[in-house]
Enzyme design. Structure first.
Site, short mmCIF file in Angstrom:
data_model
loop_
_atom_site.label_atom_id
_atom_site.label_comp_id
_atom_site.label_asym_id
_atom_site.label_seq_id
_atom_site.Cartn_x
_atom_site.Cartn_y
_atom_site.Cartn_z
N ARG A 5 0.82 -1.21 0.00
CA ARG A 5 0.00 0.00 0.00
C ARG A 5 0.86 1.27 0.00
NH1 ARG A 5 -3.76 2.60 4.27
NH2 ARG A 5 -5.37 3.54 2.98
N ASN A 40 -4.16 8.59 4.47
CA ASN A 40 -2.95 8.06 5.12
C ASN A 40 -2.97 8.13 6.63
OD1 ASN A 40 -1.82 7.60 2.60
ND2 ASN A 40 -0.72 9.55 2.54
C1 HEM Z 1 -9.07 1.60 -6.08
C2 HEM Z 1 -9.04 2.43 -5.09
C3 HEM Z 1 -8.61 2.05 -3.72
C4 HEM Z 1 -9.20 2.47 -2.57
C5 HEM Z 1 -10.40 3.38 -2.45
C6 HEM Z 1 -8.48 1.85 -1.48
C7 HEM Z 1 -8.80 2.04 -0.15
C8 HEM Z 1 -8.23 1.34 0.89
C9 HEM Z 1 -8.62 1.45 2.27
C10 HEM Z 1 -9.70 2.38 2.80
C11 HEM Z 1 -7.87 0.58 2.98
C12 HEM Z 1 -7.91 0.35 4.48
C13 HEM Z 1 -6.89 1.25 5.14
C14 HEM Z 1 -6.99 1.31 6.64
O1 HEM Z 1 -8.06 1.08 7.20
O2 HEM Z 1 -5.98 1.63 7.28
C15 HEM Z 1 -6.98 -0.07 2.05
C16 HEM Z 1 -6.06 -1.03 2.40
C17 HEM Z 1 -5.15 -1.57 1.52
N1 HEM Z 1 -4.98 -1.19 0.21
FE1 HEM Z 1 -6.23 -0.10 -0.91
N2 HEM Z 1 -7.48 1.09 -1.98
C18 HEM Z 1 -7.50 1.18 -3.34
C19 HEM Z 1 -6.60 0.59 -4.22
C20 HEM Z 1 -5.47 -0.07 -3.83
C21 HEM Z 1 -4.37 -0.41 -4.70
C22 HEM Z 1 -4.30 -0.05 -6.18
C23 HEM Z 1 -3.45 -1.07 -3.94
C24 HEM Z 1 -2.12 -1.63 -4.33
C25 HEM Z 1 -1.73 -1.90 -5.55
C26 HEM Z 1 -4.00 -1.17 -2.60
C27 HEM Z 1 -3.41 -1.83 -1.56
C28 HEM Z 1 -3.95 -1.94 -0.30
C29 HEM Z 1 -3.47 -2.86 0.71
C30 HEM Z 1 -2.40 -3.91 0.52
C31 HEM Z 1 -4.22 -2.61 1.87
C32 HEM Z 1 -4.06 -3.27 3.25
C33 HEM Z 1 -3.05 -2.46 4.05
C34 HEM Z 1 -2.76 -2.98 5.44
O3 HEM Z 1 -3.36 -3.94 5.92
O4 HEM Z 1 -1.90 -2.35 6.10
N3 HEM Z 1 -5.19 -0.52 -2.56
N4 HEM Z 1 -7.22 0.41 0.80
#
Ligand code: HEM
Ligand SMILES: *[C@@H]1O[C@H](CO)[C@@H](O)[C@H](O)[C@H]1NC(C)=O
Ligand SMILES: *[C@@H]1O[C@H](CO)[C@@H](O)[C@H](O)[C@H]1NC(C)=O
Length: 324
Positions: free
Chosen positions: A63, A95
């Site tokens: 992320r 973030n």
């Molecule tokens: C398409 C739009 C996207 C949105 C709206 C989005 C939104 C989010 C949100 C809200 C979380 C939870 C964060 C938290 O609660 O701290 C998350 C987690 C995550 N996102 Fe996305 N995301 C998107 C695309 C992506 C992309 C393109 C990637 C990587 C190529 C990605 C990788 C991740 C990963 C790996 C997590 C888990 C992080 C963790 O457990 O520390 N996301 N995302």
């Protein structure tokens, strides 16, 4: 004819080397082959140890690279701490209290500075390699990472707020957000497959579980209600798919079953037979294609707006701009 073939070969070679940075210099796979042959193995070792210690760290590192690249390109800007003169990206809405892994990046940077006998490997490149190594450590297929990015000397909270997609967007907004980065609807669907890893805080999925019951599997909803109350506690985590420490296609299967945790994830599969529905089904049914396309899409993500040549700098400490 021969001239045309040469020309085609040149185009193919250029595509392989990735888009040139503003300086005209391109990223390359072997950028550190001479200057620090141990660089990649060193990064892999520290990433592996961090994931053994805490499997979620792999998700967090993936992320970080995404959130770096979407804000003025993959330039390590997300890693800069705030200073008296600059509010950086760490407290931007997407973030704040959410991105993590900074200590692991510090550990990698210090390990490569030691292994390379000096400040050779950029923080932006470390993020790109750490993301790939995380995917591989958690069962995903490897893919090429191109190198030679330089680090930004500034960061912007406002740019992070403007550029990183938020989990309350509908499909057209998501598609437009990705398009503004030169990424397609397919890139959106493929890269969202990164949600095969990791967790979300309650504050990001509360609306979905209480207000989107029409697209939510009831037993899944019930399991989430217990975790994430309608008001109050914002922190409780839920996994983004059923197997949050394994790279697989369960994420896409979940979307088809109304088991998407985030509104934005469910937007990719609405059961209306739209183009993204078809892509979700395709990746759910074809894990090999997912592996292949995910690697290609990560290469594309990693190629967004890099600083190269004599632009920016190679930061000594990923959290602060070098002293002049
Ligand atoms: C398409 C739009 C996207 C949105 C709206 C989005 C939104 C989010 C949100 C809200 C979380 C939870 C964060 C938290 O609660 O701290 C998350 C987690 C995550 N996102 Fe996305 N995301 C998107 C695309 C992506 C992309 C393109 C990637 C990587 C190529 C990605 C990788 C991740 C990963 C790996 C997590 C888990 C992080 C963790 O457990 O520390 N996301 N995302
Ligand atoms: C970041 O989160 C903390 C804790 O919830 C909050 O006090 C702070 O105001 C937030 N910062 C921004 C810039 O939203
Ligand atoms: C659900 O939506 C309503 C109307 O938009 C809103 O007032 C309420 O706060 C939402 N509930 C949750 C838990 O998000």
């Amino acid at each position: 004819m021969a001239a045309m073939l040469v020309c085609l070969a040149m185009i193919a070679a250029a595509a392989l080397a990735g888009a040139p940075g503003a300086s005209g210099q391109e990223l390359t796979a072997d950028y550190y082959a001479e200057s620090c042959p141990q660089a990649l193995a060193t990064i892999q070792l520290v990433v592996g140890a961090a994931i053994v210690k805490e499997p979620r760290m792999g998700a967090s590192l993936v992320r970080l690279h995404f959130h770096d690249c979407f804000v003025n390109g993959c330039d390590g800007s997300i890693l800069l701490d705030d200073t008296d003169d600059m509010i950086g990206e760490k407290t931007a809405q997407p973030n704040n209290m959410s991105v993590r892994g900074f200590d692991v990046i510090d550990a990698i940077k210090s390990a490569v500075n030691t292994a390379c006998l000096g400040n050779v490997v950029s923080c932006a490149d470390i993020l790109a390699v750490a993301a790939r190594d995380s995917i591989v450590a958690l069962g995903g297929s490897s893919y090429d990472v191109l190198l030679g990015r330089r680090d930004a000397t500034t960061a912007s909270l406002d740019d992070a707020d403007d550029s990183i997609p938020n989990p309350f967007m509908d499909l057209p907004e998501l598609a437009a957000n990705f398009e503004s980065q030169g990424l397609t609807l397919r890139d959106l669907v493929v890269l969202s497959g990164a949600h095969t890893l990791g967790y979300s805080r309650c504050v990001f999925y509360r609306d979905r579980i209480y207000n989107e019951t029409d697209t939510l599997d009831p037993s899944y909803a019930a399991s989430l209600d217990a975790r994430c109350p309608p008001a109050g506690e914002d922190e409780p985590l839920a996994s983004l798919d059923d197997t949050p420490t394994t790279v697989d296609t369960d994420y896409y299967r979940g979307l088809m079953q109304g088991r998407a945790l985030l509104h934005t994830d469910q937007q990719l599969y609405r059961g209306h037979g739209g183009a993204s529905d078809g892509m979700v089904r395709y990746y759910a049914e074809n894990p090999d294609k997912f592996a292949e396309d995910f690697g290609a899409a990560m290469l594309k993500l990693g190629g967004l707006g890099p600083l190269t040549g004599d632009e920016g700098e190679v930061r000594e400490d990923c959290r602060v701009v070098n002293q002049q």
